[in-house]
Design a protein around this motif. Sequence first.
Motif, PDB file in Angstrom:
ATOM      1  N   PHE A  25       0.827  -1.209   0.000  1.00  0.00           N
ATOM      2  CA  PHE A  25       0.000   0.000   0.000  1.00  0.00           C
ATOM      3  C   PHE A  25       0.863   1.261   0.000  1.00  0.00           C
ATOM      4  O   PHE A  25       0.423   2.320  -0.426  1.00  0.00           O
ATOM      5  N   VAL A  26       2.081   1.153   0.478  1.00  0.00           N
ATOM      6  CA  VAL A  26       2.967   2.304   0.605  1.00  0.00           C
ATOM      7  C   VAL A  26       3.576   2.693  -0.743  1.00  0.00           C
ATOM      8  O   VAL A  26       4.051   3.812  -0.911  1.00  0.00           O
ATOM      9  N   LYS A  27       3.525   1.806  -1.721  1.00  0.00           N
ATOM     10  CA  LYS A  27       4.216   2.068  -2.993  1.00  0.00           C
ATOM     11  C   LYS A  27       3.718   3.332  -3.687  1.00  0.00           C
ATOM     12  O   LYS A  27       4.473   3.975  -4.400  1.00  0.00           O
ATOM     13  N   ASP A  28       2.469   3.732  -3.471  1.00  0.00           N
ATOM     14  CA  ASP A  28       1.949   4.944  -4.097  1.00  0.00           C
ATOM     15  C   ASP A  28       2.601   6.209  -3.546  1.00  0.00           C
ATOM     16  O   ASP A  28       2.737   7.190  -4.249  1.00  0.00           O
ATOM     17  N   GLY A  29       3.015   6.174  -2.301  1.00  0.00           N
ATOM     18  CA  GLY A  29       3.630   7.348  -1.688  1.00  0.00           C
ATOM     19  C   GLY A  29       5.128   7.205  -1.533  1.00  0.00           C
ATOM     20  O   GLY A  29       5.725   7.873  -0.695  1.00  0.00           O
ATOM     21  N   TYR A  76       9.194  20.712   9.829  1.00  0.00           N
ATOM     22  CA  TYR A  76       7.979  21.139   9.138  1.00  0.00           C
ATOM     23  C   TYR A  76       7.772  20.324   7.860  1.00  0.00           C
ATOM     24  O   TYR A  76       6.684  19.815   7.604  1.00  0.00           O
ATOM     25  N   PHE A  77       8.821  20.209   7.042  1.00  0.00           N
ATOM     26  CA  PHE A  77       8.694  19.462   5.796  1.00  0.00           C
ATOM     27  C   PHE A  77       8.428  17.981   6.054  1.00  0.00           C
ATOM     28  O   PHE A  77       7.671  17.344   5.326  1.00  0.00           O
ATOM     29  N   ARG A  78       9.042  17.433   7.079  1.00  0.00           N
ATOM     30  CA  ARG A  78       8.808  16.027   7.406  1.00  0.00           C
ATOM     31  C   ARG A  78       7.340  15.785   7.738  1.00  0.00           C
ATOM     32  O   ARG A  78       6.713  14.874   7.218  1.00  0.00           O
ATOM     33  N   THR A  79       6.776  16.641   8.561  1.00  0.00           N
ATOM     34  CA  THR A  79       5.371  16.499   8.946  1.00  0.00           C
ATOM     35  C   THR A  79       4.446  16.696   7.756  1.00  0.00           C
ATOM     36  O   THR A  79       3.518  15.914   7.541  1.00  0.00           O
ATOM     37  N   THR A  80       4.705  17.715   6.958  1.00  0.00           N
ATOM     38  CA  THR A  80       3.874  17.997   5.790  1.00  0.00           C
ATOM     39  C   THR A  80       3.948  16.869   4.770  1.00  0.00           C
ATOM     40  O   THR A  80       2.923  16.421   4.238  1.00  0.00           O
ATOM     41  N   LEU A  81       5.151  16.390   4.500  1.00  0.00           N
ATOM     42  CA  LEU A  81       5.319  15.323   3.517  1.00  0.00           C
ATOM     43  C   LEU A  81       4.723  14.006   4.000  1.00  0.00           C
ATOM     44  O   LEU A  81       4.158  13.243   3.212  1.00  0.00           O
ATOM     45  N   LEU A  82       4.830  13.728   5.281  1.00  0.00           N
ATOM     46  CA  LEU A  82       4.253  12.496   5.818  1.00  0.00           C
ATOM     47  C   LEU A  82       2.736  12.524   5.715  1.00  0.00           C
ATOM     48  O   LEU A  82       2.100  11.520   5.386  1.00  0.00           O
ATOM     49  N   THR A  83       2.142  13.686   5.952  1.00  0.00           N
ATOM     50  CA  THR A  83       0.704  13.831   5.798  1.00  0.00           C
ATOM     51  C   THR A  83       0.302  13.659   4.333  1.00  0.00           C
ATOM     52  O   THR A  83      -0.682  12.977   4.021  1.00  0.00           O
ATOM     53  N   VAL A 127      -4.143   5.821   2.242  1.00  0.00           N
ATOM     54  CA  VAL A 127      -5.489   5.624   2.791  1.00  0.00           C
ATOM     55  C   VAL A 127      -6.483   5.353   1.667  1.00  0.00           C
ATOM     56  O   VAL A 127      -7.341   4.472   1.780  1.00  0.00           O
ATOM     57  N   MET A 128      -6.362   6.083   0.569  1.00  0.00           N
ATOM     58  CA  MET A 128      -7.280   5.870  -0.551  1.00  0.00           C
ATOM     59  C   MET A 128      -7.137   4.459  -1.113  1.00  0.00           C
ATOM     60  O   MET A 128      -8.139   3.767  -1.352  1.00  0.00           O
ATOM     61  N   ASN A 129      -5.924   4.007  -1.296  1.00  0.00           N
ATOM     62  CA  ASN A 129      -5.679   2.665  -1.809  1.00  0.00           C
ATOM     63  C   ASN A 129      -6.209   1.600  -0.848  1.00  0.00           C
ATOM     64  O   ASN A 129      -6.839   0.624  -1.259  1.00  0.00           O
ATOM     65  N   LEU A 130      -5.979   1.811   0.429  1.00  0.00           N
ATOM     66  CA  LEU A 130      -6.459   0.875   1.444  1.00  0.00           C
ATOM     67  C   LEU A 130      -7.982   0.825   1.471  1.00  0.00           C
ATOM     68  O   LEU A 130      -8.579  -0.263   1.519  1.00  0.00           O
ATOM     69  N   ARG A 131      -8.623   1.974   1.403  1.00  0.00           N
ATOM     70  CA  ARG A 131     -10.092   2.014   1.372  1.00  0.00           C
ATOM     71  C   ARG A 131     -10.647   1.307   0.143  1.00  0.00           C
ATOM     72  O   ARG A 131     -11.627   0.577   0.229  1.00  0.00           O
ATOM     73  N   ASN A 132     -10.028   1.547  -1.012  1.00  0.00           N
ATOM     74  CA  ASN A 132     -10.490   0.889  -2.233  1.00  0.00           C
ATOM     75  C   ASN A 132     -10.383  -0.629  -2.139  1.00  0.00           C
ATOM     76  O   ASN A 132     -11.300  -1.353  -2.533  1.00  0.00           O
ATOM     77  N   LYS A 133      -9.273  -1.109  -1.630  1.00  0.00           N
ATOM     78  CA  LYS A 133      -9.086  -2.565  -1.486  1.00  0.00           C
ATOM     79  C   LYS A 133     -10.096  -3.147  -0.495  1.00  0.00           C
ATOM     80  O   LYS A 133     -10.680  -4.202  -0.743  1.00  0.00           O
ATOM     81  N   VAL A 156      -7.212   4.698  11.104  1.00  0.00           N
ATOM     82  CA  VAL A 156      -6.367   4.261  12.216  1.00  0.00           C
ATOM     83  C   VAL A 156      -5.150   3.505  11.690  1.00  0.00           C
ATOM     84  O   VAL A 156      -4.025   3.699  12.162  1.00  0.00           O
ATOM     85  N   MET A 157      -5.382   2.660  10.692  1.00  0.00           N
ATOM     86  CA  MET A 157      -4.284   1.879  10.108  1.00  0.00           C
ATOM     87  C   MET A 157      -3.239   2.792   9.474  1.00  0.00           C
ATOM     88  O   MET A 157      -2.038   2.606   9.663  1.00  0.00           O
ATOM     89  N   SER A 158      -3.688   3.779   8.737  1.00  0.00           N
ATOM     90  CA  SER A 158      -2.768   4.711   8.094  1.00  0.00           C
ATOM     91  C   SER A 158      -1.980   5.494   9.134  1.00  0.00           C
ATOM     92  O   SER A 158      -0.756   5.629   9.030  1.00  0.00           O
ATOM     93  N   LYS A 159      -2.661   6.012  10.136  1.00  0.00           N
ATOM     94  CA  LYS A 159      -1.987   6.793  11.176  1.00  0.00           C
ATOM     95  C   LYS A 159      -0.978   5.927  11.925  1.00  0.00           C
ATOM     96  O   LYS A 159       0.149   6.352  12.162  1.00  0.00           O
ATOM     97  N   SER A 160      -1.380   4.720  12.246  1.00  0.00           N
ATOM     98  CA  SER A 160      -0.489   3.819  12.966  1.00  0.00           C
ATOM     99  C   SER A 160       0.729   3.458  12.131  1.00  0.00           C
ATOM    100  O   SER A 160       1.860   3.496  12.606  1.00  0.00           O
ATOM    101  N   LEU A 161       0.494   3.132  10.872  1.00  0.00           N
ATOM    102  CA  LEU A 161       1.591   2.748   9.990  1.00  0.00           C
ATOM    103  C   LEU A 161       2.573   3.896   9.801  1.00  0.00           C
ATOM    104  O   LEU A 161       3.791   3.718   9.933  1.00  0.00           O
ATOM    105  N   LEU A 162       2.064   5.084   9.548  1.00  0.00           N
ATOM    106  CA  LEU A 162       2.942   6.226   9.307  1.00  0.00           C
ATOM    107  C   LEU A 162       3.620   6.713  10.581  1.00  0.00           C
ATOM    108  O   LEU A 162       4.782   7.119  10.549  1.00  0.00           O
ATOM    109  N   ASP A 163       2.913   6.683  11.707  1.00  0.00           N
ATOM    110  CA  ASP A 163       3.546   7.084  12.965  1.00  0.00           C
ATOM    111  C   ASP A 163       4.666   6.126  13.338  1.00  0.00           C
ATOM    112  O   ASP A 163       5.729   6.548  13.790  1.00  0.00           O
ATOM    113  N   ASN A 164       4.410   4.829  13.163  1.00  0.00           N
ATOM    114  CA  ASN A 164       5.450   3.849  13.457  1.00  0.00           C
ATOM    115  C   ASN A 164       6.622   3.987  12.492  1.00  0.00           C
ATOM    116  O   ASN A 164       7.776   3.836  12.889  1.00  0.00           O
TER     117      ASN A 164
END
Length: 182
Positions: free
Chosen positions: A34-38, A98-105, A112-118, A149-157
């Motif tokens: 799922f991460v390959k898009d970003g 700042y850039f790290r936070t913005t880019l991670l968002t 999230v879109m890919n995960l929702r579609n699947k 929740v999955m996206s936030k958890s994955l990206l925070d970790n």
Amino acid sequence: MIQRAKYCTKTEEIKDDAAKKEADKKNLLRLISFVKDGKKTLGFTLLARAFSSGATLLMPAAMGSVMDNLATAGGSPEMNMLMAGFTGVFAVASVASYFRTTLLTAASEPIVMNLRNKLFQSLVNQCITFFDHRRSGELLNRLSTDTQVMSKSLLDNFASGLRRLIEGIGGLAGMFALTPPH
């Protein structure tokens, strides 16, 4: 397109430990897919994290230089240069953070879109008996909240692990650089 309804009899359970480990490995690889898009945005996030962590690692050394200079020279021009360098370290850390936070968002949105579609496609392909035992509103609510929740958890970790890795490597490099050879 109208799909024919599927009728299910029973779900399969994984009983063998080796099969469970293999299933866990497949699930992890599927999650990583799922991460390959970003990927590009996450690469820039990695770069921003490296600058942010590097600046954080430089702060104690910069502060030590300021203290040493204050003890020996007082208010010399060298002190002004050190303070300017210290300010630069703080500025780099702030901009990189700042850039790290913005880019991670920004990287999380396509994930999230890919995960929702699947997940929605998986829901559509469920058999009729699945929907007999569950309410559709409850399923859609779970779909929405669980993907978030999955996206936030994955990206925070990811961000936390990346920070620890970079700071660990930088800390070891600093210790070897400051340790006198025997």
